[in-house]
Design a protein around this motif. Structure first.
Motif, PDB file in Angstrom:
ATOM      1  N   LEU A   1      13.276  38.887  16.154  1.00 52.63           N
ATOM      2  CA  LEU A   1      12.379  37.904  15.551  1.00 52.63           C
ATOM      3  C   LEU A   1      11.423  38.577  14.568  1.00 52.63           C
ATOM      4  CD1 LEU A   1      11.257  35.052  15.290  1.00 52.63           C
ATOM      5  CD2 LEU A   1       9.802  35.514  17.288  1.00 52.63           C
ATOM      6  N   ALA A   2      10.914  39.744  14.929  1.00 54.37           N
ATOM      7  CA  ALA A   2      10.026  40.462  14.006  1.00 54.37           C
ATOM      8  C   ALA A   2      10.735  40.764  12.700  1.00 54.37           C
ATOM      9  CB  ALA A   2       9.534  41.753  14.656  1.00 54.37           C
ATOM     10  N   GLU A   3      11.991  41.157  12.774  1.00 54.10           N
ATOM     11  CA  GLU A   3      12.747  41.453  11.554  1.00 54.10           C
ATOM     12  C   GLU A   3      13.016  40.183  10.755  1.00 54.10           C
ATOM     13  OE1 GLU A   3      14.741  43.438   8.553  1.00 54.10           O
ATOM     14  OE2 GLU A   3      13.397  44.193  10.110  1.00 54.10           O
TER      15      GLU A   3
ATOM     16  N   PRO B   1      27.398  41.241   8.906  1.00 52.93           N
ATOM     17  CA  PRO B   1      26.347  41.864   9.721  1.00 52.93           C
ATOM     18  C   PRO B   1      24.979  41.959   9.059  1.00 52.93           C
ATOM     19  CG  PRO B   1      28.400  43.055   9.965  1.00 52.93           C
ATOM     20  CD  PRO B   1      28.637  42.025   8.898  1.00 52.93           C
ATOM     21  N   GLY B   2      24.891  41.936   7.756  1.00 54.84           N
ATOM     22  CA  GLY B   2      23.595  42.053   7.105  1.00 54.84           C
ATOM     23  C   GLY B   2      22.712  40.831   7.207  1.00 54.84           C
ATOM     24  N   VAL B   3      23.265  39.698   7.653  1.00 54.65           N
ATOM     25  CA  VAL B   3      22.506  38.446   7.737  1.00 54.65           C
ATOM     26  C   VAL B   3      22.130  38.185   9.191  1.00 54.65           C
ATOM     27  CG1 VAL B   3      22.553  35.959   7.340  1.00 54.65           C
ATOM     28  CG2 VAL B   3      23.694  37.505   5.729  1.00 54.65           C
ATOM     29  N   LEU B   4      20.849  37.916   9.425  1.00 52.28           N
ATOM     30  CA  LEU B   4      20.383  37.603  10.777  1.00 52.28           C
ATOM     31  C   LEU B   4      20.406  36.095  11.006  1.00 52.28           C
ATOM     32  CD1 LEU B   4      17.362  40.045  11.216  1.00 52.28           C
ATOM     33  CD2 LEU B   4      19.616  40.193  12.275  1.00 52.28           C
ATOM     34  N   PRO B   5      20.947  35.642  12.144  1.00 50.41           N
ATOM     35  CA  PRO B   5      21.063  34.201  12.410  1.00 50.41           C
ATOM     36  C   PRO B   5      19.840  33.631  13.101  1.00 50.41           C
ATOM     37  CG  PRO B   5      22.256  35.411  14.089  1.00 50.41           C
ATOM     38  CD  PRO B   5      21.638  36.448  13.171  1.00 50.41           C
TER      39      PRO B   5
ATOM     40  N   LEU C   1      11.615  37.024   5.946  1.00 57.62           N
ATOM     41  CA  LEU C   1      11.140  35.781   5.343  1.00 57.62           C
ATOM     42  C   LEU C   1       9.867  36.009   4.545  1.00 57.62           C
ATOM     43  CD1 LEU C   1      11.736  33.224   8.253  1.00 57.62           C
ATOM     44  CD2 LEU C   1      13.110  33.531   6.182  1.00 57.62           C
ATOM     45  N   VAL C   2       8.963  36.802   5.093  1.00 58.49           N
ATOM     46  CA  VAL C   2       7.727  37.099   4.370  1.00 58.49           C
ATOM     47  C   VAL C   2       8.045  37.807   3.061  1.00 58.49           C
ATOM     48  CG1 VAL C   2       5.639  38.516   4.410  1.00 58.49           C
ATOM     49  CG2 VAL C   2       6.239  37.133   6.397  1.00 58.49           C
TER      50      VAL C   2
ATOM     51  N   GLU D   1      20.464  34.033   0.735  1.00 61.02           N
ATOM     52  CA  GLU D   1      20.615  34.924  -0.412  1.00 61.02           C
ATOM     53  C   GLU D   1      19.431  35.883  -0.553  1.00 61.02           C
ATOM     54  OE1 GLU D   1      20.933  32.334  -3.723  1.00 61.02           O
ATOM     55  OE2 GLU D   1      22.809  31.403  -3.058  1.00 61.02           O
ATOM     56  N   THR D   2      18.222  35.371  -0.404  1.00 61.58           N
ATOM     57  CA  THR D   2      17.038  36.173  -0.728  1.00 61.58           C
ATOM     58  C   THR D   2      16.469  36.933   0.460  1.00 61.58           C
ATOM     59  OG1 THR D   2      15.578  34.272  -0.346  1.00 61.58           O
ATOM     60  CG2 THR D   2      16.409  34.600  -2.595  1.00 61.58           C
ATOM     61  N   ALA D   3      16.579  36.362   1.666  1.00 58.85           N
ATOM     62  CA  ALA D   3      15.999  36.998   2.850  1.00 58.85           C
ATOM     63  C   ALA D   3      17.056  37.550   3.788  1.00 58.85           C
ATOM     64  CB  ALA D   3      15.122  35.998   3.614  1.00 58.85           C
ATOM     65  N   ARG D   4      18.303  37.187   3.577  1.00 54.19           N
ATOM     66  CA  ARG D   4      19.387  37.570   4.481  1.00 54.19           C
ATOM     67  C   ARG D   4      19.100  37.059   5.894  1.00 54.19           C
ATOM     68  NH1 ARG D   4      23.832  38.644   2.145  1.00 54.19           N
ATOM     69  NH2 ARG D   4      24.481  40.419   3.429  1.00 54.19           N
TER      70      ARG D   4
END
Length: 561
Positions: free
Chosen positions: A548-550, A201-205, A555-556, A517-520
């Motif tokens: 999308l905002a998340e 669940p911590g990773v956004l697709p 990513l930023v 790994e870095t941005a999930r």
């Protein structure tokens, strides 16, 4: 209720008082009972600046921005993500955010995802009006008044946002339910959805080319009606698929194919494999145009054909197929028999012009090459672009097969129904001789029902979806320009996919894996798309505005470290 409702216009800033918690950066419906209208607004920031008064209700959004009324904005006020990102960063640092005027202790967010920003009840907000339209009477929610009568009550959808346009005709003479700009993440994961199911669940697709906002309610209703029938045995409904597609193509694209030349297939990939198998022999050349949809690279080896490439060229204007490159390849490869075209193009969102398609059709005809055009994204084209169906060109009819599906636009790919459209009777007959219908199997009844319903009654809903994704594509480009100027990306003219060049970010040979790994955030690995894909990832922005905002926020954060 809106303050100074008479001043409400699309694209203008207004002041708004909301009786309940609200999330920053989401879109909501506000029902003005007195005026009988419903306003779609996007929350920009709470009213925390003394210089902001009710009088700004009639001010232009850009003017309000320049005046410093939203002093933490960057560029057009449409881009609310700058506020969101800074406020969340303040949350992580345990600082008071000037954007939201709230304080969250740093310890409350360490080790878990930052909470969505909430604006408490009775706060004045600055909002931007997205659209104004009449709310259909059956859509309103009402609550008993103190006098016992019922009165309209403001509708809101705060959890993951919410968009509902005014209600244009659904193509069947009725009204359509608008696109709900929200994603039920637990339901997505629990329901076995591939896009949401391969990561914790911590990773956004943001990877597989499927959007999160469908199917439309009219399709869901049709599927429920099908399930409630006394039987779901054999059906002749598939015979209507060709006519339904022909009517849809005429309505949306000004091209009416002959329903007799439409062959149902389980999906577009089955159609591609079957057409290549039917019109070529082992050892023949199959041309692809990378970077391109990864499965295109599997067609030739799986069918014992020879893989040939005509890579797209990239310049300041974007990605394109160089016609001189194609002509040279066809001249030196006389055994080439098939050109696989992805139109609109996945992953770049490029739209082939009518002139380019005419030239491609003439070249392939001259060299006796079958043109196989995958046009599955044909309904996801933005206002500044036009999709030209390949078979709408007289030059293409004698040697072209085009593949279509309602799957991408209406999010029904899992129901398995698509069509292969043949340019003339000769191609159609040759295909049927090589691929008898029972060899391919039939299409599923649920898929047929969903596709026919979408094509007959989904036009208004699709217009809303494209309008939402139009805002999303600009949101992606705006954030990259403001926050990640080293990331390359051209504004896609179609699809809900953005092709990001991360070469300058030094993420190694597998940037998508690094971002998990870095941005999930899971994106699609650029190398999977073939030549030209190294250093790239494909980002799917076909989700809710809040998700999308998340995604962009993460990513930023990861790429600026």
């Amino acid at each position: 209720m809106l303050v100074n409702a008479n001043a409400v216009e699309v694209g203008r800033a207004v002041q708004f008082r909301f009786d309940g918690p609200l999330h920053l950066g989401v879109q909501v419906d506000v029902h003005d009972g007195a005026a009988g209208t419903a306003h779609e607004v996007v929350v920009v920031a709470p009213e925390l600046f003394r210089q902001f008064e009710v009088g700004v209700a009639g001010a232009n959004v850009e003017a309000a921005d320049r005046a410093g009324l939203l002093e933490h904005g960057e560029g057009p006020i449409d881009r609310t993500l700058g506020h969101l990102r800074r406020a969340r960063q303040d949350f992580r640092n345990g600082q008071r955010s000037a954007c939201v005027g709230q304080h969250v202790d740093h310890e409350t967010v360490v080790g878990r995802e930052p909470p969505a920003l909430r604006l408490e009840a009775q706060q004045n907000l600055i909002v931007k009006v997205v659209s104004i339209g009449q709310r259909h009477a059956r859509e309103r929610t009402v609550a008993p008044g103190q006098d016992g009568a019922e009165r309209p009550r403001s509708r809101r959808r705060c959890h993951n946002g919410g968009v509902r346009s005014g209600e244009p005709d659904d193509g069947a003479g009725g009204r359509h339910d608008g696109v709900a700009d929200r994603v039920d993440e637990p339901a997505k994961r629990a329901g076995g959805n591939l896009k949401w199911g391969i990561d914790p669940p911590g990773v956004l697709p943001a990877w597989i080319a499927e959007h999160d906002l469908g199917p439309p309610p009219v399709v869901r209703h049709a599927l429920r009606r099908l399930a409630d029938l006394p039987d779901v045995g054999y059906s002749r409904r598939a015979e209507e698929l060709g006519q339904a597609f022909s009517d849809w193509a005429a309505q949306r694209h000004g091209w009416r194919p002959d329903p007799a030349l439409v062959v149902p297939t389980a999906d577009v990939l089955q159609g591609i494999w079957a057409v290549v198998a039917a019109f070529s022999a082992p050892g023949d050349g199959v041309i692809s145009t990378p970077p391109v949809y990864p499965y295109f690279h599997d067609v030739a080896p799986e069918l014992d054909r020879r893989s040939l490439e005509c890579p797209l060229r990239h310049d300041a204007d974007g990605w394109r197929l160089d016609l001189e490159d194609l002509a040279a390849l066809l001249a030196r490869e006389p055994a080439a028999r098939v050109l696989l075209l992805c139109s609109p193009h996945n992953p770049t969102g490029h739209l082939y012009s009518r002139e380019d398609l005419q030239a491609i059709a003439e070249l392939t005809h001259r060299h006796d090459v079958l043109l196989v055009s995958d046009e599955i994204h044909f309904d996801l084209v933005y206002p500044d672009g036009t999709h030209c169906p390949t078979l709408a060109l007289p030059e293409a009819a004698g040697h072209t097969v085009a593949l279509y599906s309602a799957g991408k636009a209406f999010a029904i790919s899992g129901l398995r129904a698509a069509v292969a459209v043949f340019g003339n009777e000769d191609l159609h007959d040759r295909f049927n001789e090589a691929m008898p219908p029972h060899l391919l199997g039939g299409v599923g009844r649920a898929g047929v029902e969903a596709a026919i319903t979408a094509w007959r009654h989904g036009a208004g809903w699709l217009d809303d979806l494209v309008a939402l994704f139009d805002r999303h594509r600009q949101m992606v480009l705006d954030v990259l320009a403001a926050e990640l100027p080293d990331v390359g990306c051209h504004l896609p003219a179609s699809t809900f996919l953005a092709w990001l060049d991360l070469s300058a970010c030094e993420l190694g040979p597998h940037p998508a894996a690094r971002l998990v790994e870095t941005a999930r955030v899971r994106t699609s690995e650029g190398r999977e798309f073939g030549t030209g894909g190294a250093g790239h990832v494909r980002l799917n922005f076909g989700t809710s505005t809040v998700v999308l905002a998340e995604i962009l926020d993460r990513l930023v954060g990861a790429l600026r470290r």
